[in-house]
Design an enzyme around this catalytic site. Structure first.
Site, PDB file in Angstrom:
ATOM      1  N   HIS A  17       0.877  -1.113   0.189  1.00 57.36           N
ATOM      2  CA  HIS A  17      -0.129  -0.037   0.044  1.00 57.36           C
ATOM      3  C   HIS A  17       0.824   1.195   0.110  1.00 57.36           C
ATOM      4  CE1 HIS A  17      -3.109  -2.636   2.052  1.00 57.36           C
ATOM      5  NE2 HIS A  17      -3.616  -2.319   0.950  1.00 57.36           N
ATOM      6  N   LYS A  41     -19.006  -4.232   7.865  1.00 61.92           N
ATOM      7  CA  LYS A  41     -17.811  -5.247   7.402  1.00 61.92           C
ATOM      8  C   LYS A  41     -17.172  -5.564   9.035  1.00 61.92           C
ATOM      9  CE  LYS A  41     -14.587  -5.667   3.768  1.00 61.92           C
ATOM     10  NZ  LYS A  41     -14.113  -4.845   2.822  1.00 61.92           N
ATOM     11  N   ARG A  90      -1.773  -5.627  -8.248  1.00 61.94           N
ATOM     12  CA  ARG A  90      -0.670  -6.855  -8.095  1.00 61.94           C
ATOM     13  C   ARG A  90      -0.886  -7.826  -9.321  1.00 61.94           C
ATOM     14  NH1 ARG A  90      -3.166  -7.322  -2.106  1.00 61.94           N
ATOM     15  NH2 ARG A  90      -5.022  -6.904  -3.456  1.00 61.94           N
ATOM     16  N   SER A 128      -3.215  -7.574   2.724  1.00 62.79           N
ATOM     17  CA  SER A 128      -3.681  -7.637   4.234  1.00 62.79           C
ATOM     18  C   SER A 128      -4.067  -8.848   4.940  1.00 62.79           C
ATOM     19  CB  SER A 128      -4.626  -6.465   4.278  1.00 62.79           C
ATOM     20  OG  SER A 128      -4.251  -5.114   3.928  1.00 62.79           O
TER      21      SER A 128
HETATM   22  P1  ADP Z   1      -9.769  -3.304  -0.415  1.00 60.80           P
HETATM   23  O1  ADP Z   1     -10.783  -3.041   0.821  1.00 60.80           O
HETATM   24  O2  ADP Z   1     -10.408  -2.586  -1.662  1.00 60.80           O
HETATM   25  O3  ADP Z   1      -9.473  -4.761  -0.605  1.00 60.80           O
HETATM   26  P2  ADP Z   1      -7.045  -2.792   0.461  1.00 60.80           P
HETATM   27  O4  ADP Z   1      -6.893  -2.072   1.405  1.00 60.80           O
HETATM   28  O5  ADP Z   1      -6.719  -4.197   0.551  1.00 60.80           O
HETATM   29  O6  ADP Z   1      -8.602  -2.621  -0.167  1.00 60.80           O
HETATM   30  O7  ADP Z   1      -6.396  -2.450  -1.064  1.00 60.80           O
HETATM   31  C1  ADP Z   1      -6.499  -1.096  -1.345  1.00 60.80           C
HETATM   32  C2  ADP Z   1      -5.945  -0.818  -2.792  1.00 60.80           C
HETATM   33  O8  ADP Z   1      -4.479  -1.216  -2.610  1.00 60.80           O
HETATM   34  C3  ADP Z   1      -6.282  -2.027  -4.037  1.00 60.80           C
HETATM   35  O9  ADP Z   1      -6.325  -1.064  -4.981  1.00 60.80           O
HETATM   36  C4  ADP Z   1      -5.641  -2.944  -3.887  1.00 60.80           C
HETATM   37  O10 ADP Z   1      -5.263  -3.713  -5.123  1.00 60.80           O
HETATM   38  C5  ADP Z   1      -4.150  -2.224  -3.553  1.00 60.80           C
HETATM   39  N1  ADP Z   1      -3.208  -3.049  -2.994  1.00 60.80           N
HETATM   40  C6  ADP Z   1      -3.320  -3.764  -1.911  1.00 60.80           C
HETATM   41  N2  ADP Z   1      -2.051  -4.506  -1.635  1.00 60.80           N
HETATM   42  C7  ADP Z   1      -1.225  -4.134  -2.658  1.00 60.80           C
HETATM   43  C8  ADP Z   1       0.081  -4.319  -2.924  1.00 60.80           C
HETATM   44  N3  ADP Z   1       0.840  -5.303  -2.421  1.00 60.80           N
HETATM   45  N4  ADP Z   1       0.636  -3.843  -3.939  1.00 60.80           N
HETATM   46  C9  ADP Z   1      -0.079  -2.878  -4.852  1.00 60.80           C
HETATM   47  N5  ADP Z   1      -1.119  -2.693  -4.679  1.00 60.80           N
HETATM   48  C10 ADP Z   1      -1.824  -3.227  -3.635  1.00 60.80           C
END
Ligand code: ADP
Length: 162
Positions: A17, A41, A90, A128
């Site tokens: 992130h 959620k 990703r 996450s």
């Molecule tokens: P969500 O609740 O939408 O799943 P996340 O907090 O997991 O949100 O992710 C928010 C954004 O960050 C999304 O666009 C996700 O694809 C991106 N993201 C999450 N992990 C990574 C990573 N390791 N590398 C690049 N982008 C990521």
């Protein structure tokens, strides 16, 4: 002023992130890290904890604003006068969902552009969900998440003291 919204659950924030956030800051004048606060959620870290962790993890980064939102993302973006949504990609498996989401958001708010940035290769396997799973079994995630998140996970899983 080019303002982008980087929205997500960030439960918790990972180095993936932070990588996307930093890349976004190269392109936009300001990036709002918008933490989803969906009462329906179940989150591992509550919204207050996620906000605090985001503040700690982005210390020293300029032009970042930490905020929370609920409801429709496009409505929130409008209230912030944002011109773009920032998303990270990703593996190809992200693509289908992200594509659908981007199309839906475009339908709802045609002037709001979704921008995809490709993660750094050292982060492409980070999510996450996986971080929480590995940490829960005592696996070492220290170099996969910001230090503050690492400490918070240790406290949660009883793996150490802060
Ligand atoms: P969500 O609740 O939408 O799943 P996340 O907090 O997991 O949100 O992710 C928010 C954004 O960050 C999304 O666009 C996700 O694809 C991106 N993201 C999450 N992990 C990574 C990573 N390791 N590398 C690049 N982008 C990521």
């Amino acid at each position: 002023m080019r303002k982008a919204i980087y929205a997500g659950s960030f439960d918790p924030l990972t180095n993936g992130h932070v990588d996307i956030l930093k890349r976004g800051l190269e392109i936009f004048d300001q990036v709002i890290l918008a933490i989803a606060n969906n009462p329906n959620k179940k989150h591992f870290f509550d919204v207050k904890e996620r906000i605090a962790l985001a503040h700690q993890a982005t210390q020293g980064l300029e032009h970042v604003v930490i905020d929370t939102f609920d409801g429709l993302l496009v409505d929130y973006a409008k209230t912030k006068n944002a011109t773009a949504l920032l998303r990270g990609l990703r593996a190809p498996s992200d693509f289908e969902y992200e594509f659908q989401l981007a199309m839906m958001n475009r339908r709802l708010a045609p002037q709001l552009e979704t921008t995809f940035l490709m993660t750094g290769e050292e982060y492409f396997y980070l999510s996450s969900r996986l971080i929480k799973e590995v940490a829960s079994f005592g696996g070492d995630v220290e170099h996969m998440v910001p230090q503050a998140v690492y400490k918070a996970l240790q406290v949660r899983f009883g793996g150490g003291q802060t």
